[in-house]
Each structure stands twice: as C-alpha cells, then as structure tokens.
Design a protein around this motif. Structure first.
Motif, short mmCIF file in Angstrom:
data_model
loop_
_atom_site.label_atom_id
_atom_site.label_comp_id
_atom_site.label_asym_id
_atom_site.label_seq_id
_atom_site.Cartn_x
_atom_site.Cartn_y
_atom_site.Cartn_z
N ILE A 66 0.84 -1.20 0.00
CA ILE A 66 0.00 0.00 0.00
C ILE A 66 0.87 1.25 0.00
CG2 ILE A 66 -1.64 1.34 1.38
CD1 ILE A 66 -2.84 -1.30 2.33
N LEU A 67 1.96 1.20 0.78
CA LEU A 67 2.89 2.32 0.83
C LEU A 67 3.51 2.56 -0.55
CD1 LEU A 67 4.31 4.38 2.66
CD2 LEU A 67 6.06 2.66 3.11
N ALA A 68 3.87 1.48 -1.26
CA ALA A 68 4.46 1.61 -2.59
C ALA A 68 3.49 2.26 -3.57
CB ALA A 68 4.89 0.23 -3.11
N ALA A 69 2.18 1.99 -3.38
CA ALA A 69 1.17 2.56 -4.28
C ALA A 69 0.97 4.05 -4.05
CB ALA A 69 -0.16 1.82 -4.09
N THR A 70 1.33 4.53 -2.86
CA THR A 70 1.09 5.94 -2.54
C THR A 70 2.37 6.76 -2.46
OG1 THR A 70 1.12 5.42 -0.16
CG2 THR A 70 -1.01 5.36 -1.28
N GLN A 71 3.53 6.08 -2.50
CA GLN A 71 4.80 6.78 -2.41
C GLN A 71 5.68 6.41 -3.60
OE1 GLN A 71 5.43 9.06 0.00
NE2 GLN A 71 3.37 8.65 0.80
N ASP A 72 6.09 7.38 -4.38
CA ASP A 72 6.82 7.11 -5.62
C ASP A 72 8.21 6.53 -5.38
OD1 ASP A 72 4.68 8.10 -7.06
OD2 ASP A 72 5.48 10.14 -7.16
N HIS A 73 8.79 6.75 -4.20
CA HIS A 73 10.16 6.29 -3.98
C HIS A 73 10.24 4.82 -3.60
CE1 HIS A 73 8.73 7.15 0.04
NE2 HIS A 73 9.81 6.62 0.58
N THR B 289 2.21 -8.57 -3.55
CA THR B 289 2.70 -7.22 -3.83
C THR B 289 2.00 -6.64 -5.06
OG1 THR B 289 4.88 -7.78 -2.93
CG2 THR B 289 4.74 -5.82 -4.32
N ALA B 290 1.91 -7.44 -6.14
CA ALA B 290 1.30 -6.95 -7.37
C ALA B 290 -0.18 -6.64 -7.18
CB ALA B 290 1.47 -7.99 -8.48
N LEU B 291 -0.89 -7.53 -6.48
CA LEU B 291 -2.33 -7.35 -6.27
C LEU B 291 -2.61 -6.11 -5.43
CD1 LEU B 291 -5.25 -8.34 -6.45
CD2 LEU B 291 -4.83 -9.75 -4.44
N ILE B 292 -1.96 -6.00 -4.28
CA ILE B 292 -2.22 -4.86 -3.39
C ILE B 292 -1.75 -3.56 -4.02
CG2 ILE B 292 -1.76 -3.88 -1.12
CD1 ILE B 292 -3.54 -6.38 -1.13
N TYR B 293 -0.61 -3.60 -4.74
CA TYR B 293 -0.11 -2.40 -5.40
C TYR B 293 -1.09 -1.93 -6.48
CZ TYR B 293 2.86 0.64 -8.23
OH TYR B 293 3.36 1.70 -8.93
N THR B 294 -1.61 -2.88 -7.26
CA THR B 294 -2.56 -2.52 -8.32
C THR B 294 -3.84 -1.93 -7.74
OG1 THR B 294 -1.72 -4.31 -9.73
CG2 THR B 294 -3.88 -3.40 -10.28
N VAL B 295 -4.35 -2.58 -6.70
CA VAL B 295 -5.54 -2.05 -6.04
C VAL B 295 -5.24 -0.68 -5.43
CG1 VAL B 295 -7.14 -2.38 -4.12
CG2 VAL B 295 -6.51 -4.32 -5.55
N ASN C 21 9.78 1.17 -4.86
CA ASN C 21 9.64 0.42 -6.11
C ASN C 21 8.95 -0.92 -5.83
OD1 ASN C 21 10.21 -1.37 -8.34
ND2 ASN C 21 11.68 0.16 -9.05
N PRO C 22 7.78 -1.19 -6.43
CA PRO C 22 7.06 -2.43 -6.15
C PRO C 22 7.81 -3.68 -6.61
CG PRO C 22 6.03 -1.27 -7.98
CD PRO C 22 7.04 -0.33 -7.38
N TYR C 23 8.61 -3.56 -7.67
CA TYR C 23 9.37 -4.72 -8.16
C TYR C 23 10.47 -5.11 -7.16
CZ TYR C 23 7.05 -3.83 -12.61
OH TYR C 23 6.11 -3.64 -13.59
N VAL C 24 11.16 -4.09 -6.65
CA VAL C 24 12.20 -4.36 -5.65
C VAL C 24 11.56 -4.89 -4.37
CG1 VAL C 24 14.04 -3.35 -4.26
CG2 VAL C 24 13.68 -2.58 -6.62
N LEU C 25 10.41 -4.34 -4.01
CA LEU C 25 9.69 -4.78 -2.82
C LEU C 25 9.29 -6.25 -2.94
CD1 LEU C 25 8.31 -4.10 -0.12
CD2 LEU C 25 6.28 -3.45 -1.44
N GLY C 26 8.73 -6.62 -4.10
CA GLY C 26 8.34 -8.01 -4.32
C GLY C 26 9.53 -8.95 -4.32
N ALA C 27 10.66 -8.50 -4.89
CA ALA C 27 11.87 -9.33 -4.93
C ALA C 27 12.42 -9.54 -3.52
CB ALA C 27 12.92 -8.66 -5.81
N CYS C 28 12.43 -8.50 -2.70
CA CYS C 28 12.92 -8.63 -1.33
C CYS C 28 12.02 -9.54 -0.50
CB CYS C 28 13.01 -7.25 -0.67
SG CYS C 28 14.31 -6.20 -1.33
N ALA C 29 10.71 -9.41 -0.70
CA ALA C 29 9.77 -10.27 0.02
C ALA C 29 9.95 -11.72 -0.40
CB ALA C 29 8.33 -9.81 -0.26
N SER C 30 10.13 -11.97 -1.69
CA SER C 30 10.33 -13.34 -2.19
C SER C 30 11.62 -13.93 -1.64
CB SER C 30 10.37 -13.34 -3.72
OG SER C 30 9.16 -12.86 -4.28
N ALA C 31 12.68 -13.13 -1.65
CA ALA C 31 13.97 -13.60 -1.13
C ALA C 31 13.87 -13.94 0.35
CB ALA C 31 15.05 -12.54 -1.36
N GLY C 32 13.20 -13.08 1.11
CA GLY C 32 13.03 -13.34 2.53
C GLY C 32 12.27 -14.63 2.78
#
Length: 221
Positions: free
Chosen positions: A43-50, A157-163, A52-63
C-alpha cells in the motif's frame, strides 16, 4: 506532520529490508506478522513514488525463500524435540493442536503443503521447520519453497499495489485507514486458521475416544 508527509521521508531501503527480514524470520518459524507487513508496504508503494514495487516483491520473495530454507535445516537437525520446545515457548502458535493440523496437511499434500502453506497465515511458520522434521527430500521442498515464495510474495505485492494505484486518491486521503485495513486482513486470516486448528484438535480427540472404546470394553470382559 501529516502521516503522508512522514511516510515520504521513510527511506526505501529501510522498507525493503524490513519486509525481507520480517518475512524471512516468519518463514524460519518465528511468529511474526509477515503478511501484514507485506500488505502495508505494498500500500505504501502505491502511494509513495520512492518505493519500487518490483524491488519490494523481490525482497519479500527472497526473505520467504531464504527463511523457509533455514527453517527446513533447523527442523531437520532439531527433529521432534524442536517442536516440543517451540510449543513451550510459543503455545499459541506451536501448541499440540496447531502441530497436529500442520502434520495432517503435510501427510495429505506432501510438498504441496509447503507451497500452499505459504498462502495460509498459521501454516506459513510451520512449512520450513516441519518439512525438515518430517525429513521431506530437500529437492522437493526447494521446488515448492521457491514457487510458493515467489508467487505468494510477488502476487501479493502486485495485487495490493494494483488495487492501491486504483484507490490512490482515497488512500492518500485516508492512508491510516488503508494500513488499518491491512492489519485487519492479517488478523482475520490468523483467526480463521486458529478456528481450523481447533476443529482438527476436536476431530483428533474424537478419534482417540473411539479407538479407546473397544479396548475399554475388552478390558471389562
């Protein structure tokens, strides 16, 4: 300072590291709100330009993948005594009822329990350690772990970001409520799994009573 202005000052790296760390520790077997953190960060990624949802998803997947793998190795070395110790330390998460439910899922679904367990709040903390305790072949675990981690973390990440993008004007105006909604979503999924764990425990107790009934009758005879 308005919350939206404060969120804009949060460094993106801190968000990525926090998401990866919390999800990794949860996947390792420590009961933390990984799903709530991921949804909130999306949700934060959807409202804050700094952010990046792709980096966020990659970090979540790695974790998710790394945490599950460490949990598997710990479970394989620790065995059943590890679950007993965890049950004493975290009875609300690793109690006998929860362990019985998780073991039933693993016996029924095998490696797919690791995959689908990623999408279920309470099973998420069991998947890695329990797969290790039950000596699941590592290659099977790894395949399910990688697929589940990427699809769950990336998909969420993709679903919540899109919504969030669609609802961005509303979220920017009521950002606090957006985060509250994420927290309620995580709590709801936890309560659902807790209810299912109680049902499994009740079924196990009923089966035990039925199994003891013939023995008691034989003893009396």
């Amino acid at each position: 300072m308005h919350i939206q202005e404060w969120l804009a000052t949060v460094p993106a790296v801190s968000v990525y590291l926090l998401v990866g760390l919390v999800i990794g520790l949860e996947s390792l077997g420590i009961p933390l709100p990984g799903e709530i953190v991921l949804v909130s960060a999306s949700i934060l990624a959807a409202t804050q330009d700094h952010i990046n949802p792709y980096v966020l998803g990659a970090c979540a997947s790695a974790g998710a993948i790394i945490g599950d793998s460490i949990g598997y190795m710990i479970g394989r070395k620790g065995g059943k005594p590890l679950l007993a110790w965890a049950g004493r330390k975290f009875p609300k998460h690793f109690g006998p009822d929860h362990v019985a439910m998780a073991e039933a899922k693993f016996e029924k679904w095998g490696m797919w329990a690791v995959f689908f367990g990623r999408f279920i709040a309470l099973l998420r903390i069991f998947a890695g350690p329990l797969a290790g305790v039950l000596k699941m072949p590592y290659w099977k675990f790894l395949i399910a772990n990688i697929l589940g981690g990427i699809i769950w973390a990336g998909g969420t990440t993709a679903l919540i970001y899109t919504v969030g993008i669609v609802a961005e004007p509303w979220l920017k105006r009521f950002s606090v409520w957006g985060l509250v909604a994420a927290v309620l979503f995580g709590i709801g999924s936890f309560l659902l799994m807790k209810h299912r764990a109680k049902k499994v425990a009740a079924a196990r107790e009923a089966a035990a009573v039925e199994a003891q009934a013939p023995l008691a009758a034989t003893t009396r005879d």
